[in-house]
Motif scaffolding. Structure first.
Motif, PDB file in Angstrom:
ATOM      1  N   TYR A  53       0.840  -1.198   0.000  1.00  0.00           N
ATOM      2  CA  TYR A  53       0.000   0.000   0.000  1.00  0.00           C
ATOM      3  C   TYR A  53       0.879   1.255   0.000  1.00  0.00           C
ATOM      4  N   PHE A  54       1.970   1.184   0.745  1.00  0.00           N
ATOM      5  CA  PHE A  54       2.936   2.286   0.779  1.00  0.00           C
ATOM      6  C   PHE A  54       3.545   2.507  -0.609  1.00  0.00           C
ATOM      7  N   VAL A  55       3.906   1.436  -1.273  1.00  0.00           N
ATOM      8  CA  VAL A  55       4.525   1.533  -2.597  1.00  0.00           C
ATOM      9  C   VAL A  55       3.562   2.159  -3.601  1.00  0.00           C
ATOM     10  N   LYS A  60       2.099   7.077  -6.782  1.00  0.00           N
ATOM     11  CA  LYS A  60       1.156   8.165  -7.083  1.00  0.00           C
ATOM     12  C   LYS A  60       1.825   9.518  -6.872  1.00  0.00           C
ATOM     13  N   LEU A  61       2.578   9.630  -5.783  1.00  0.00           N
ATOM     14  CA  LEU A  61       3.261  10.893  -5.481  1.00  0.00           C
ATOM     15  C   LEU A  61       4.291  11.225  -6.551  1.00  0.00           C
ATOM     16  N   LEU A  62       5.080  10.252  -6.932  1.00  0.00           N
ATOM     17  CA  LEU A  62       6.112  10.489  -7.940  1.00  0.00           C
ATOM     18  C   LEU A  62       5.486  10.825  -9.294  1.00  0.00           C
ATOM     19  N   ARG A  63       4.353  10.187  -9.591  1.00  0.00           N
ATOM     20  CA  ARG A  63       3.657  10.495 -10.841  1.00  0.00           C
ATOM     21  C   ARG A  63       3.161  11.947 -10.826  1.00  0.00           C
ATOM     22  N   ALA A  64       2.686  12.399  -9.663  1.00  0.00           N
ATOM     23  CA  ALA A  64       2.212  13.783  -9.538  1.00  0.00           C
ATOM     24  C   ALA A  64       3.363  14.763  -9.700  1.00  0.00           C
ATOM     25  N   TYR A  65       4.516  14.433  -9.120  1.00  0.00           N
ATOM     26  CA  TYR A  65       5.697  15.286  -9.287  1.00  0.00           C
ATOM     27  C   TYR A  65       6.127  15.339 -10.749  1.00  0.00           C
ATOM     28  N   PHE A  66       6.017  14.204 -11.433  1.00  0.00           N
ATOM     29  CA  PHE A  66       6.374  14.152 -12.848  1.00  0.00           C
ATOM     30  C   PHE A  66       5.444  15.047 -13.657  1.00  0.00           C
ATOM     31  N   THR A  98      -1.292   6.934   4.722  1.00  0.00           N
ATOM     32  CA  THR A  98      -1.187   5.476   4.563  1.00  0.00           C
ATOM     33  C   THR A  98       0.030   4.932   5.306  1.00  0.00           C
ATOM     34  N   THR A  99       1.163   5.602   5.162  1.00  0.00           N
ATOM     35  CA  THR A  99       2.387   5.129   5.813  1.00  0.00           C
ATOM     36  C   THR A  99       2.269   5.186   7.323  1.00  0.00           C
ATOM     37  N   ALA A 108      -5.006  -1.310  12.534  1.00  0.00           N
ATOM     38  CA  ALA A 108      -4.903  -0.986  11.107  1.00  0.00           C
ATOM     39  C   ALA A 108      -4.920  -2.300  10.324  1.00  0.00           C
ATOM     40  N   THR A 109      -6.108  -2.787  10.055  1.00  0.00           N
ATOM     41  CA  THR A 109      -6.286  -4.074   9.392  1.00  0.00           C
ATOM     42  C   THR A 109      -6.156  -3.938   7.876  1.00  0.00           C
ATOM     43  N   LYS A 110      -6.163  -5.079   7.212  1.00  0.00           N
ATOM     44  CA  LYS A 110      -6.133  -5.059   5.743  1.00  0.00           C
ATOM     45  C   LYS A 110      -7.371  -4.358   5.205  1.00  0.00           C
ATOM     46  N   ASP A 111      -8.517  -4.571   5.838  1.00  0.00           N
ATOM     47  CA  ASP A 111      -9.740  -3.897   5.396  1.00  0.00           C
ATOM     48  C   ASP A 111      -9.593  -2.379   5.491  1.00  0.00           C
ATOM     49  N   ALA A 112      -8.940  -1.925   6.557  1.00  0.00           N
ATOM     50  CA  ALA A 112      -8.725  -0.485   6.722  1.00  0.00           C
ATOM     51  C   ALA A 112      -7.825   0.051   5.620  1.00  0.00           C
ATOM     52  N   PHE A 113      -6.791  -0.699   5.282  1.00  0.00           N
ATOM     53  CA  PHE A 113      -5.891  -0.271   4.206  1.00  0.00           C
ATOM     54  C   PHE A 113      -6.595  -0.314   2.852  1.00  0.00           C
ATOM     55  N   ASP A 114      -7.449  -1.301   2.654  1.00  0.00           N
ATOM     56  CA  ASP A 114      -8.221  -1.352   1.417  1.00  0.00           C
ATOM     57  C   ASP A 114      -9.096  -0.104   1.301  1.00  0.00           C
ATOM     58  N   TRP A 115      -9.657   0.314   2.427  1.00  0.00           N
ATOM     59  CA  TRP A 115     -10.521   1.505   2.442  1.00  0.00           C
ATOM     60  C   TRP A 115      -9.731   2.770   2.126  1.00  0.00           C
ATOM     61  N   ILE A 116      -8.610   2.970   2.794  1.00  0.00           N
ATOM     62  CA  ILE A 116      -7.860   4.208   2.584  1.00  0.00           C
ATOM     63  C   ILE A 116      -7.250   4.255   1.182  1.00  0.00           C
ATOM     64  N   SER A 117      -6.993   3.094   0.595  1.00  0.00           N
ATOM     65  CA  SER A 117      -6.402   3.061  -0.749  1.00  0.00           C
ATOM     66  C   SER A 117      -7.381   3.523  -1.823  1.00  0.00           C
ATOM     67  N   THR A 118      -8.680   3.605  -1.488  1.00  0.00           N
ATOM     68  CA  THR A 118      -9.686   4.071  -2.444  1.00  0.00           C
ATOM     69  C   THR A 118      -9.749   5.595  -2.501  1.00  0.00           C
ATOM     70  N   GLU A 119      -8.904   6.264  -1.724  1.00  0.00           N
ATOM     71  CA  GLU A 119      -8.910   7.725  -1.629  1.00  0.00           C
ATOM     72  C   GLU A 119     -10.294   8.232  -1.213  1.00  0.00           C
ATOM     73  N   PRO A 120     -10.756   7.859  -0.019  1.00  0.00           N
ATOM     74  CA  PRO A 120     -12.083   8.275   0.449  1.00  0.00           C
ATOM     75  C   PRO A 120     -12.168   9.794   0.581  1.00  0.00           C
ATOM     76  N   PRO A 121     -13.382  10.357   0.512  1.00  0.00           N
ATOM     77  CA  PRO A 121     -13.557  11.812   0.560  1.00  0.00           C
ATOM     78  C   PRO A 121     -12.887  12.499   1.741  1.00  0.00           C
ATOM     79  N   ILE A 122     -12.877  11.880   2.907  1.00  0.00           N
ATOM     80  CA  ILE A 122     -12.248  12.510   4.070  1.00  0.00           C
ATOM     81  C   ILE A 122     -10.749  12.689   3.841  1.00  0.00           C
ATOM     82  N   LEU A 123     -10.114  11.730   3.191  1.00  0.00           N
ATOM     83  CA  LEU A 123      -8.682  11.825   2.913  1.00  0.00           C
ATOM     84  C   LEU A 123      -8.417  12.803   1.773  1.00  0.00           C
ATOM     85  N   VAL A 124      -9.278  12.800   0.763  1.00  0.00           N
ATOM     86  CA  VAL A 124      -9.143  13.767  -0.333  1.00  0.00           C
ATOM     87  C   VAL A 124      -9.251  15.191   0.209  1.00  0.00           C
TER      88      VAL A 124
END
Length: 237
Positions: A53-55, A60-66, A98-99, A108-124
């Motif tokens: 998930y970190f990778v 995504k960050l490096l792509r944005a910098y590019f 995420t990190t 911080a379960t796998k389900d939680a990481f699956d959720w945050i990886s979807t870029e939920p509105p609160i994180l956006v």
């Protein structure tokens, strides 16, 4: 950054570093070292798979910098919407949030990481707030030294407004996203562990503190050091 260099980074393999210029090779191998160290730590908890998930967020960050580099070298000023979309990962908060969860134990379960990886509105919302409060206080200095356009330049160019009017537009956007952030927190309480949600809220407050009146992240002042000391070294219990 050359487009082929971006492809090399996406491979996320030490062998790819041989295709990079020397200055990028140092950074890239450093990233892989951090990745490997975290993976070893999590292996003790049988959770090394979470590093993926970190990778993903790092890419995504490096792509944005590019993308920002392409705008800068192409002398392109994107629309405000295009800028903010790219600003979600470029804020670094997708990656940082995420990190930070990697060290939060069993909650911080796998389900939680699956959720945050979807870029939920609160994180956006947290990402955009962080991106825009940064822009408000740092854009002039960044333009002087040569950087991609910020939200301020994008707004001025798109709407034909002066700097002060662009500031007001950006501040209004920030205020609306704060509402989204708080509403998202209460909506998700009971669905996602509160301690995980609070980490997103706290990260957003950190950004607001660092960029309240000036770019205290780039040009650190004593008040920032004092605040960190008060929290980590001499906390009020």
């Amino acid at each position: 950054m050359r487009s082929d260099s971006w492809s090399d980074i996406c491979r996320w393999n030490i062998d790819a570093s041989e295709q990079l210029p020397s200055y990028m090779k140092i950074i890239y191998t450093g990233l892989l070292d951090v990745y490997n160290e975290i993976e070893k730590e999590l292996a003790n908890e049988n959770k090394s798979f979470l590093v993926n998930y970190f990778v993903i967020e790092m890419k995504k960050l490096l792509r944005a910098y590019f993308q920002e580099a392409q705008w800068y070298h192409g002398k392109i000023i994107p629309t405000t919407e295009e800028y903010m979309k790219n600003g979600i990962p470029s804020s670094t908060y997708l990656l940082i949030a995420t990190t930070s969860w990697l060290g939060m134990g069993k909650i911080a379960t796998k389900d939680a990481f699956d959720w945050i990886s979807t870029e939920p509105p609160i994180l956006v919302a947290a990402c955009i707030i962080a991106r825009l409060v940064n822009d408000l206080v740092s854009h002039e200095e960044e333009q002087k030294r040569g950087d991609a356009p910020s939200a301020i330049e994008c707004s001025m160019n798109e709407y034909g407004v002066i700097k002060e009017e662009a500031y007001m537009k950006i501040k209004s956007i920030i205020e609306n996203y704060w509402k989204d952030l708080i509403q998202g927190y209460f909506k998700l309480t009971g669905v996602i562990p509160r301690v995980l949600l609070m980490s997103i809220i706290i990260l957003t407050r950190v950004a607001e503190f660092l960029y309240k009146d000036e770019d205290a992240y780039t040009f650190s002042k004593n008040n920032v050091k004092d605040a960190i000391s008060a929290i980590l070294i001499d906390p009020i219990i």
